[in-house]
Write a protein that holds these residues in place. Structure first.
Motif, PDB file in Angstrom:
ATOM      1  N   GLN A  12      21.060  -6.985  19.096  1.00  0.00           N
ATOM      2  CA  GLN A  12      20.364  -8.252  18.883  1.00  0.00           C
ATOM      3  C   GLN A  12      20.551  -8.836  17.489  1.00  0.00           C
ATOM      4  N   GLY A  13      21.030  -8.012  16.541  1.00  0.00           N
ATOM      5  CA  GLY A  13      21.152  -8.496  15.166  1.00  0.00           C
ATOM      6  C   GLY A  13      19.842  -8.387  14.403  1.00  0.00           C
ATOM      7  N   LYS A  14      19.646  -9.258  13.440  1.00  0.00           N
ATOM      8  CA  LYS A  14      18.453  -9.172  12.592  1.00  0.00           C
ATOM      9  C   LYS A  14      17.262  -9.855  13.258  1.00  0.00           C
ATOM     10  N   GLU A  15      16.137  -9.132  13.274  1.00  0.00           N
ATOM     11  CA  GLU A  15      14.917  -9.654  13.888  1.00  0.00           C
ATOM     12  C   GLU A  15      13.706  -9.201  13.072  1.00  0.00           C
ATOM     13  N   TYR A  48      22.721 -11.188   3.243  1.00  0.00           N
ATOM     14  CA  TYR A  48      23.961 -11.815   3.699  1.00  0.00           C
ATOM     15  C   TYR A  48      24.255 -11.681   5.197  1.00  0.00           C
ATOM     16  N   ILE A  49      23.678 -10.687   5.860  1.00  0.00           N
ATOM     17  CA  ILE A  49      24.030 -10.460   7.264  1.00  0.00           C
ATOM     18  C   ILE A  49      22.882 -10.897   8.171  1.00  0.00           C
ATOM     19  N   ILE A  50      23.137 -11.917   8.961  1.00  0.00           N
ATOM     20  CA  ILE A  50      22.085 -12.451   9.827  1.00  0.00           C
ATOM     21  C   ILE A  50      22.522 -12.485  11.293  1.00  0.00           C
ATOM     22  N   ASP A 109      29.900 -11.245  -7.272  1.00  0.00           N
ATOM     23  CA  ASP A 109      30.067 -12.687  -7.514  1.00  0.00           C
ATOM     24  C   ASP A 109      30.943 -13.311  -6.433  1.00  0.00           C
ATOM     25  N   TYR A 110      31.971 -12.572  -6.042  1.00  0.00           N
ATOM     26  CA  TYR A 110      32.871 -13.059  -4.997  1.00  0.00           C
ATOM     27  C   TYR A 110      32.105 -13.235  -3.676  1.00  0.00           C
ATOM     28  N   LEU A 111      31.267 -12.264  -3.319  1.00  0.00           N
ATOM     29  CA  LEU A 111      30.491 -12.348  -2.090  1.00  0.00           C
ATOM     30  C   LEU A 111      29.526 -13.531  -2.123  1.00  0.00           C
ATOM     31  N   SER A 112      28.835 -13.721  -3.231  1.00  0.00           N
ATOM     32  CA  SER A 112      27.834 -14.786  -3.322  1.00  0.00           C
ATOM     33  C   SER A 112      28.477 -16.174  -3.237  1.00  0.00           C
TER      34      SER A 112
END
Length: 229
Positions: free
Chosen positions: A31-34, A104-106, A223-226
């Protein structure tokens, strides 16, 4: 209308609601993030009190009602926080991992779930925490589909080697050659080789890895990720 769902979950955050209730943020395999609301979840007699702490993996049956999730029953659980909290550096690293993942992961992605679960399990072993943090960040970027281009210049496409490498461009998403830029170098070519290695290295081989200035390389990758997520 409600439905029953069997799934696995990893607890990312836990927050009290009022005097008795609890809200937890989990990342579920399917389901991912809940967010899950637990009535009377703060009470010691709650059957879920030990299974809903951060760093905990559990498997069970969930009720989805009007796009909200509730726990019906927990079949199995593993409280990894017990081992993680025995060492301060490991605890700090684990918090960093969950905070970064939560930020970052939704979207639902089974690969992300497996990656987070493995990361928490391997964290309880012996490893340099600075290397572990860097590896976690690199794998998170890779699985997000935004890993930087490290073999060819992002401007002209020329193959990059030790002699023609000039800099790592965060905004352009990869390495730049000497022909395309005279800007001051931000990380060394050896760091570029480390980033190539971190993308594919297995958890079991991390204790063998030695990286100079791992904290600085982590800052660059963060920094690259953001800027690219």
């Amino acid at each position: 209308m409600s439905s029953l769902i069997k799934d696995e979950a990893i607890v990312l955050r836990k927050s009290p609601v009022g005097d008795y209730d609890v809200s937890i943020t989990v990342y579920m395999r399917k389901q991912g993030k809940e967010n899950i609301y637990l009535p009377k979840g703060q009470l010691l007699k709650s059957p879920y009190i030990s299974s809903t702490e951060p760093f905990t993996w559990f498997k069970g049956v969930f009720i989805r009602k009007r796009e909200k999730f509730f726990i019906k029953e927990i079949d199995r659980s593993k409280a990894l926080g017990i081992e993680i909290c025995k060492d301060l550096n490991r605890f700090i690293t684990a918090n960093y991992m969950l905070d970064t993942f939560n930020r970052y992961i939704i979207y639902p992605d089974e690969r992300m779930f497996i990656f987070l679960k493995k990361s928490l399990y391997y964290l309880t072993g012996s490893c340099d925490m600075s290397i572990f943090r860097l590896n976690f960040l690199a794998k998170l970027v890779y699985l997000s589909g935004i890993y930087p281009e490290l073999k060819q210049c992002v401007r002209c496409g020329e193959n990059i080697n030790r002699n023609n490498y000039q800099l790592f461009s965060i905004s352009e998403g990869g390495v730049v050659c000497t022909k395309c830029s005279k800007q001051k170098r931000n990380i060394s070519y050896q760091h570029i080789k480390y980033l190539q290695q971190l993308r594919i290295i297995r958890f079991k081989n991390l204790p063998k890895l030695r990286i100079k200035d791992a904290h600085y390389l982590e800052k660059i990758l963060s920094d690259y990720l953001s800027k690219n997520a």
